[in-house]
Design an enzyme around this catalytic site. Structure first.
Site, mmCIF file in Angstrom:
data_model
loop_
_atom_site.group_PDB
_atom_site.id
_atom_site.type_symbol
_atom_site.label_atom_id
_atom_site.label_comp_id
_atom_site.label_asym_id
_atom_site.label_seq_id
_atom_site.Cartn_x
_atom_site.Cartn_y
_atom_site.Cartn_z
ATOM 1 N N CYS A 144 0.814 -1.235 0.000
ATOM 2 C CA CYS A 144 0.000 0.000 0.000
ATOM 3 C C CYS A 144 0.839 1.272 0.000
ATOM 4 O O CYS A 144 0.318 2.361 -0.232
ATOM 5 C CB CYS A 144 -0.946 0.002 1.192
ATOM 6 S SG CYS A 144 -1.992 -1.445 1.233
ATOM 7 N N HIS A 196 -3.392 6.946 2.729
ATOM 8 C CA HIS A 196 -3.812 5.657 2.194
ATOM 9 C C HIS A 196 -5.178 5.308 2.772
ATOM 10 O O HIS A 196 -5.396 5.448 3.974
ATOM 11 C CB HIS A 196 -2.768 4.592 2.570
ATOM 12 C CG HIS A 196 -3.218 3.202 2.272
ATOM 13 N ND1 HIS A 196 -3.777 2.851 1.063
ATOM 14 C CD2 HIS A 196 -3.205 2.057 3.022
ATOM 15 C CE1 HIS A 196 -4.090 1.567 1.079
ATOM 16 N NE2 HIS A 196 -3.749 1.062 2.261
ATOM 17 N N ASN A 241 -10.008 -0.510 0.230
ATOM 18 C CA ASN A 241 -8.546 -0.410 0.196
ATOM 19 C C ASN A 241 -8.050 -0.899 -1.169
ATOM 20 O O ASN A 241 -8.188 -2.080 -1.500
ATOM 21 C CB ASN A 241 -7.980 -1.282 1.330
ATOM 22 C CG ASN A 241 -6.465 -1.228 1.409
ATOM 23 O OD1 ASN A 241 -5.792 -0.798 0.482
ATOM 24 N ND2 ASN A 241 -5.926 -1.695 2.516
HETATM 25 N N1 ACO Z 1 -17.880 -9.009 9.928
HETATM 26 C C1 ACO Z 1 -18.251 -9.255 11.203
HETATM 27 N N2 ACO Z 1 -17.387 -9.583 12.179
HETATM 28 C C2 ACO Z 1 -16.073 -9.628 11.851
HETATM 29 C C3 ACO Z 1 -15.598 -9.363 10.545
HETATM 30 C C4 ACO Z 1 -16.567 -9.041 9.560
HETATM 31 N N3 ACO Z 1 -16.242 -8.773 8.284
HETATM 32 N N4 ACO Z 1 -14.253 -9.487 10.531
HETATM 33 C C5 ACO Z 1 -13.884 -9.801 11.788
HETATM 34 N N5 ACO Z 1 -14.985 -9.904 12.577
HETATM 35 C C6 ACO Z 1 -15.045 -10.225 14.012
HETATM 36 C C7 ACO Z 1 -13.828 -10.988 14.487
HETATM 37 O O1 ACO Z 1 -13.984 -12.382 14.269
HETATM 38 C C8 ACO Z 1 -13.830 -10.655 15.969
HETATM 39 O O2 ACO Z 1 -14.785 -11.446 16.619
HETATM 40 P P1 ACO Z 1 -14.524 -12.012 18.127
HETATM 41 O O3 ACO Z 1 -14.422 -10.773 18.973
HETATM 42 O O4 ACO Z 1 -15.722 -12.837 18.380
HETATM 43 O O5 ACO Z 1 -13.246 -12.791 18.038
HETATM 44 C C9 ACO Z 1 -14.334 -9.199 16.001
HETATM 45 O O6 ACO Z 1 -15.018 -8.990 14.743
HETATM 46 C C10 ACO Z 1 -13.214 -8.166 16.157
HETATM 47 O O7 ACO Z 1 -12.166 -8.465 15.216
HETATM 48 P P2 ACO Z 1 -10.911 -7.538 15.051
HETATM 49 O O8 ACO Z 1 -10.002 -8.144 14.022
HETATM 50 O O9 ACO Z 1 -10.335 -7.238 16.394
HETATM 51 O O10 ACO Z 1 -11.612 -6.215 14.464
HETATM 52 P P3 ACO Z 1 -10.989 -4.781 14.213
HETATM 53 O O11 ACO Z 1 -11.785 -3.775 14.905
HETATM 54 O O12 ACO Z 1 -9.503 -4.790 14.407
HETATM 55 O O13 ACO Z 1 -11.270 -4.558 12.651
HETATM 56 C C11 ACO Z 1 -9.995 -4.592 10.575
HETATM 57 C C12 ACO Z 1 -10.689 -5.430 11.677
HETATM 58 C C13 ACO Z 1 -11.089 -3.773 9.875
HETATM 59 C C14 ACO Z 1 -9.350 -5.541 9.608
HETATM 60 C C15 ACO Z 1 -8.982 -3.613 11.212
HETATM 61 O O14 ACO Z 1 -8.183 -4.312 12.132
HETATM 62 C C16 ACO Z 1 -8.065 -2.958 10.198
HETATM 63 O O15 ACO Z 1 -8.489 -2.140 9.409
HETATM 64 N N6 ACO Z 1 -6.757 -3.247 10.249
HETATM 65 C C17 ACO Z 1 -5.717 -2.547 9.489
HETATM 66 C C18 ACO Z 1 -5.741 -2.862 8.019
HETATM 67 C C19 ACO Z 1 -4.590 -2.130 7.331
HETATM 68 O O16 ACO Z 1 -4.361 -0.961 7.535
HETATM 69 N N7 ACO Z 1 -3.823 -2.839 6.543
HETATM 70 C C20 ACO Z 1 -2.610 -2.237 5.957
HETATM 71 C C21 ACO Z 1 -2.758 -1.906 4.550
HETATM 72 S S1 ACO Z 1 -3.274 -3.228 3.512
HETATM 73 C C22 ACO Z 1 -1.945 -3.631 2.438
HETATM 74 O O17 ACO Z 1 -0.831 -3.286 2.613
HETATM 75 C C23 ACO Z 1 -2.257 -4.554 1.238
#
Ligand code: ACO
Length: 332
Positions: free
Chosen positions: A114, A255, A285
């Site tokens: 990214c 980003h 993204n």
């Molecule tokens: N729908 C419903 N529930 C979900 C989903 C979904 N799509 N995905 C995960 N959950 C659940 C999980 O299973 C978890 O459940 P549990 O509490 O029962 O275990 C709960 O939601 C919380 O999961 P987290 O992973 O802690 O959720 P978070 O608030 O962190 O959000 C996300 C996840 C959106 C992926 C976030 O962490 C994020 O944006 N991370 C950074 C991404 C990023 O910046 N990447 C870098 C660039 S990408 C690149 O370089 C190609």
């Protein structure tokens, strides 16, 4: 002294849209969860026969047409992508160059996930300031839907397809110059975000096509925390080093991975709402394409004017990160 100027911007998205509601029929998720946790409402998905290079070509045509230079004046083309048309070769950059009919120009791909577009800016700046090149076409293009596991709700809701392109040209006017570009990386965090299979480092032999799935895997929550920490530190440093107040930034173009990451960094810089460019809701993204796609939206809305200062920042797999202070410097 020769400086590097940001001359023009262009972008392209495929026409098919995949909404949160459609995704909720494919995996156990809801529009409400995706919107609340990411800010994403929909993303664009390329057709089966629409390759990363095709997206890049369309974005590049717009950037060239808006740049005020003729395509024959381009002497280098770089493409940042983690979804190249072909696994090893030819590069997506040479394919785009051929499709655009650019002839014998230097062309190559880079891989910085990214952060790809910010890395491209730093390379283009160095080539131009050294006098080696005069007009460089840079492209961030991704067909991330090709790397998606549409049974993994943790990743498939996040990513979309698209491309953005820009022309970086030589100038002797200091006020037109890209001010600074920061780039960083730390391979210690590689396992937070990766496509573990399909390469020579994978558990599967690269030619064992049946066994090798090449989907993106991500430890989202850990990535989120490292992203906020790293980006906040990096943007504060680039502003301090260049003695620029955040109030002087006309457009903060981060980003577009997650609305909450963008808000956290914007709050740390005490930016006003109108300074922060957001396009994550409609594109998701798009990795290396996300910054130029967001910038193109501002341009097409008529809100990106000559001389206005942009602050770019990005974070991605590797892990990689970067930021840039860029005045918009069109020729016309
Ligand atoms: N729908 C419903 N529930 C979900 C989903 C979904 N799509 N995905 C995960 N959950 C659940 C999980 O299973 C978890 O459940 P549990 O509490 O029962 O275990 C709960 O939601 C919380 O999961 P987290 O992973 O802690 O959720 P978070 O608030 O962190 O959000 C996300 C996840 C959106 C992926 C976030 O962490 C994020 O944006 N991370 C950074 C991404 C990023 O910046 N990447 C870098 C660039 S990408 C690149 O370089 C190609």
């Amino acid at each position: 002294m020769t400086y590097a100027a940001f001359r023009s911007i262009g972008a392209y998205v495929p026409s098919k849209i995949l909404t949160n509601n459609e995704l909720s029929t494919m995996v156990d998720t809801t529009d409400e969860w995706i919107t609340k946790r990411t800010g994403i409402k929909e993303r664009h998905i390329a057709g089966k026969d629409e390759h990363t290079s095709d997206l890049g070509v369309e974005a590049a045509k717009k950037a060239i047409q808006r740049s005020g230079i003729d395509a024959s004046e381009i002497d280098m083309l770089m493409c940042a992508t983690i979804t190249p048309d072909y696994f090893c070769m030819p590069s997506t950059a040479t394919t785009i160059s051929n499709k655009l009919g650019l002839g014998n120009v230097t062309a190559f791909d880079i891989s910085a996930a990214c952060t790809g577009f910010v890395y491209l800016l730093s390379i283009a700046k160095a080539f131009i300031e050294s006098g080696a090149k005069k007009n460089i076409l840079i492209i961030g293009a991704e067909k991330l839907s090709a790397l998606m596991d549409y049974t993994d709700r943790g990743t498939c809701i996040l990513f979309g397809d698209g491309a953005g392109a820009a022309i970086i040209g030589a100038t002797d006017k200091k006020e037109e110059a890209i001010i600074d570009v920061h780039t960083g990386a730390n391979g210690e965090y590689a396992d937070l975000l990766m496509t573990p299979n399909g390469g020579t480092g994978s558990a599967h032999d690269a030619i064992d096509k049946e066994a090798a799935n090449c989907f993106i895997q991500m430890k989202g929550n850990e990535t989120f925390k490292v992203a906020v920490r790293t980006l906040t530190k990096d943007v504060i440093e680039i502003l301090e080093e260049n003695n620029i107040q955040s109030s002087s930034i006309k457009h903060f173009i981060p980003h577009q991975a997650n609305l909450r990451i963008i808000k956290a960094v914007g709050d740390a810089l005490k930016l006003k709402k109108e300074q922060v460019v957001l396009s994550v809701a409609k594109y998701g993204n798009t990795s290396s394409a996300s910054i130029p796609m967001a910038m193109n939206d501002v341009f097409e809305q008529g809100n990106l004017k000559k001389g206005e200062l942009m602050l770019l920042d990005a974070f991605g797999g590797g892990l990689t990160w970067g930021s840039a202070l860029v005045p918009f410097s069109p020729l016309k």
